[in-house]
Design a protein around this motif. Structure first.
Motif, short mmCIF file in Angstrom:
data_model
loop_
_atom_site.label_atom_id
_atom_site.label_comp_id
_atom_site.label_asym_id
_atom_site.label_seq_id
_atom_site.Cartn_x
_atom_site.Cartn_y
_atom_site.Cartn_z
N THR A 4 -36.66 -16.53 36.66
CA THR A 4 -37.82 -16.98 37.42
C THR A 4 -38.94 -15.96 37.28
O THR A 4 -38.71 -14.76 37.48
CB THR A 4 -37.46 -17.15 38.90
OG1 THR A 4 -36.39 -18.09 39.01
CG2 THR A 4 -38.65 -17.65 39.70
N PRO A 5 -40.17 -16.40 36.94
CA PRO A 5 -41.27 -15.44 36.79
C PRO A 5 -41.54 -14.68 38.08
O PRO A 5 -41.44 -15.22 39.18
CB PRO A 5 -42.46 -16.36 36.44
CG PRO A 5 -41.84 -17.59 35.85
CD PRO A 5 -40.56 -17.78 36.60
N ASP A 6 -41.86 -13.41 37.94
CA ASP A 6 -42.17 -12.53 39.07
C ASP A 6 -43.54 -12.93 39.63
O ASP A 6 -44.54 -12.94 38.92
CB ASP A 6 -42.19 -11.08 38.59
CG ASP A 6 -42.33 -10.09 39.72
OD1 ASP A 6 -42.74 -10.48 40.82
OD2 ASP A 6 -42.03 -8.90 39.48
N ARG A 7 -43.61 -13.25 40.92
CA ARG A 7 -44.86 -13.69 41.55
C ARG A 7 -45.61 -12.52 42.21
O ARG A 7 -46.57 -12.74 42.93
CB ARG A 7 -44.56 -14.75 42.61
CG ARG A 7 -43.77 -15.95 42.11
CD ARG A 7 -44.57 -16.86 41.21
NE ARG A 7 -45.60 -17.58 41.92
CZ ARG A 7 -46.29 -18.60 41.40
NH1 ARG A 7 -46.06 -18.98 40.16
NH2 ARG A 7 -47.23 -19.20 42.09
N THR A 8 -45.21 -11.30 41.93
CA THR A 8 -45.90 -10.14 42.48
C THR A 8 -47.28 -9.99 41.84
O THR A 8 -47.41 -10.05 40.62
CB THR A 8 -45.09 -8.84 42.21
OG1 THR A 8 -43.78 -8.99 42.74
CG2 THR A 8 -45.78 -7.65 42.84
N PRO A 9 -48.35 -9.81 42.63
CA PRO A 9 -49.68 -9.62 42.05
C PRO A 9 -49.74 -8.36 41.19
O PRO A 9 -49.13 -7.34 41.52
CB PRO A 9 -50.59 -9.49 43.28
CG PRO A 9 -49.85 -10.18 44.38
CD PRO A 9 -48.39 -9.91 44.11
N ALA A 154 -57.57 -8.59 44.36
CA ALA A 154 -57.88 -8.44 45.78
C ALA A 154 -56.65 -8.66 46.64
O ALA A 154 -55.82 -9.53 46.35
CB ALA A 154 -58.99 -9.42 46.18
N ARG A 155 -56.54 -7.89 47.71
CA ARG A 155 -55.41 -8.06 48.63
C ARG A 155 -55.61 -9.28 49.51
O ARG A 155 -54.65 -9.93 49.93
CB ARG A 155 -55.27 -6.81 49.51
CG ARG A 155 -54.85 -5.56 48.73
CD ARG A 155 -54.64 -4.38 49.67
NE ARG A 155 -54.20 -3.19 48.95
CZ ARG A 155 -53.92 -2.03 49.53
NH1 ARG A 155 -54.04 -1.92 50.85
NH2 ARG A 155 -53.54 -0.99 48.82
N ASP A 156 -56.87 -9.59 49.82
CA ASP A 156 -57.16 -10.76 50.63
C ASP A 156 -57.15 -12.01 49.75
O ASP A 156 -57.00 -11.94 48.53
CB ASP A 156 -58.53 -10.60 51.30
CG ASP A 156 -58.58 -9.38 52.22
OD1 ASP A 156 -57.54 -9.07 52.83
OD2 ASP A 156 -59.65 -8.75 52.29
N GLU A 157 -57.35 -13.16 50.39
CA GLU A 157 -57.37 -14.42 49.66
C GLU A 157 -58.45 -14.40 48.59
O GLU A 157 -59.58 -13.98 48.82
CB GLU A 157 -57.64 -15.58 50.63
CG GLU A 157 -57.46 -16.96 50.02
CD GLU A 157 -56.03 -17.25 49.58
OE1 GLU A 157 -55.85 -18.01 48.62
OE2 GLU A 157 -55.10 -16.69 50.20
#
Length: 216
Positions: A4-9, A154-157
């Motif tokens: 499964t691909p890593d979804r970490t930014p 960005a950490r925010d949306e």
């Protein structure tokens, strides 16, 4: 079994490197476009590197302008330009703040939100063509100049975000001349700075630069 691909930014430090290091390392990463209708995710399969003022093929070759100012940093931001009076293309800014560099996102596979992409790319003959080429990629994701300067770290949306994904194995990464690129001194088209995943059906076909003919 496929992992499964890593979804970490991806962190900003990923982009704060020379553009020729970042470009091949983007293959297999996931770009998420958040829209009011839902998210669209794309796995990158083809990119091109542009090395700023050192590169005759780069928009920043002659220095900073209002059009290309995003390319000069900070890294991890999105540079969107309008071309041929009808298409948008999307880049990710690389390198230290103040030094221009960007990676053009040339092609990818839609892995989420495929129905939304189909609605934007009604001329695509099949799903492999939805983001097969830089203008098609931007169209499928709904990217235009309004997103120029977006912070993909960005950490925010944020409407555009780069995730870790599953990096392409090094033995599957290929490189060659950039598509349709020229430049002063004949150098822009010979740099082997186009990178792609071997045998991936979403990679766009290579086309050499064709000089424009001037009318007499």
């Amino acid at each position: 079994m496929i992992a499964t691909p890593d979804r970490t930014p991806l962190p900003r430090s990923f982009f704060d490197r020379p553009v020729l290091e970042v470009a091949p390392d983007l293959l297999g990463r996931i770009l998420v476009r958040t829209t009011p209708d839902g998210p669209i995710a794309l796995r990158l399969t083809e990119v091109e590197a542009y090395d700023g003022e050192n590169d005759p093929g780069s928009h920043a070759y002659r220095g900073r302008t209002p059009r290309n100012s995003v390319m000069f940093g900070p890294p991890g931001h999105v540079y969107v330009y309008f071309t041929y009076g009808m298409w948008h293309c999307m880049n990710l800014v690389c390198g230290p703040d103040g030094r221009a560099g960007a990676v053009l996102l040339r092609a990818g596979e839609i892995v989420e939100g495929i129905e939304l992409a189909r609605k934007r790319r009604i001329s695509a003959r099949n799903d492999k063509e939805l983001a097969k080429g830089p203008a098609r990629l931007a169209t499928a994701l709904g990217v235009d100049r309004a997103l120029n300067g977006t912070d993909a770290c960005a950490r925010d949306e944020t409407p555009l975000r780069m995730l870790t994904g599953t990096p392409a194995p090094t033995d599957q990464v290929r490189n060659g001349p950039r598509t349709g690129v020229s430049g002063e001194g004949g150098n822009g088209d010979t740099h082997p700075w186009r990178y792609w995943i071997a045998n991936d059906p979403t990679v766009s076909p290579y086309r050499a630069h064709v000089p424009r003919r001037r009318s007499s």
